[in-house]
Design an enzyme around this catalytic site. Sequence first.
Site, mmCIF file in Angstrom:
data_model
loop_
_atom_site.group_PDB
_atom_site.id
_atom_site.type_symbol
_atom_site.label_atom_id
_atom_site.label_comp_id
_atom_site.label_asym_id
_atom_site.label_seq_id
_atom_site.Cartn_x
_atom_site.Cartn_y
_atom_site.Cartn_z
ATOM 1 N N ALA A 1 0.846 -1.195 0.000
ATOM 2 C CA ALA A 1 0.000 0.000 0.000
ATOM 3 C C ALA A 1 0.880 1.244 0.000
ATOM 4 O O ALA A 1 1.991 1.231 0.515
ATOM 5 C CB ALA A 1 -0.909 0.001 1.222
ATOM 6 N N ASP A 2 0.363 2.307 -0.583
ATOM 7 C CA ASP A 2 1.067 3.582 -0.552
ATOM 8 C C ASP A 2 0.067 4.689 -0.818
ATOM 9 O O ASP A 2 -1.029 4.451 -1.338
ATOM 10 C CB ASP A 2 2.190 3.650 -1.584
ATOM 11 C CG ASP A 2 3.262 4.648 -1.174
ATOM 12 O OD1 ASP A 2 4.262 4.220 -0.593
ATOM 13 O OD2 ASP A 2 3.072 5.844 -1.391
ATOM 14 N N GLN A 3 0.448 5.871 -0.443
ATOM 15 C CA GLN A 3 -0.355 7.061 -0.716
ATOM 16 C C GLN A 3 0.587 8.217 -0.995
ATOM 17 O O GLN A 3 1.735 8.204 -0.558
ATOM 18 C CB GLN A 3 -1.263 7.383 0.465
ATOM 19 C CG GLN A 3 -0.497 7.726 1.726
ATOM 20 C CD GLN A 3 -1.375 7.735 2.953
ATOM 21 O OE1 GLN A 3 -2.378 7.054 3.009
ATOM 22 N NE2 GLN A 3 -0.986 8.510 3.942
#
Length: 110
Positions: free
Chosen positions: A83-85
């Site tokens: 996951a990343d943002q």
Amino acid sequence: MINKKKFILKSKLPLILASKSAARREILLKTGLEFKQIGASVDEEKLKKKFRGINFDILAKKLAEEKALNVSKYNKDSYVIGADQICVKKKKIFNKPRFKKKAVEQLIIL
């Protein structure tokens, strides 16, 4: 680290969250899934330079994919979630500030 909580769902293969994020850990805990949390060893700044110029939502997906691939290399018999943002304003990426002064500067801009 295996979370010591009563789990509702268990997978046949181990589930791994490829992130050091406490917030992501809490989100996944709320699903009732049993999982381990292992931080990925990737150089995010190097990856951001490598993928410079692509759409920001695609960049976040690429970073998540690289994290998942990094952890899955050493955990072949597991399901791995990456996951990343990215925080962006007017096409400028705001990285995690390392110091309070930088955090304040970024908050003023945002």
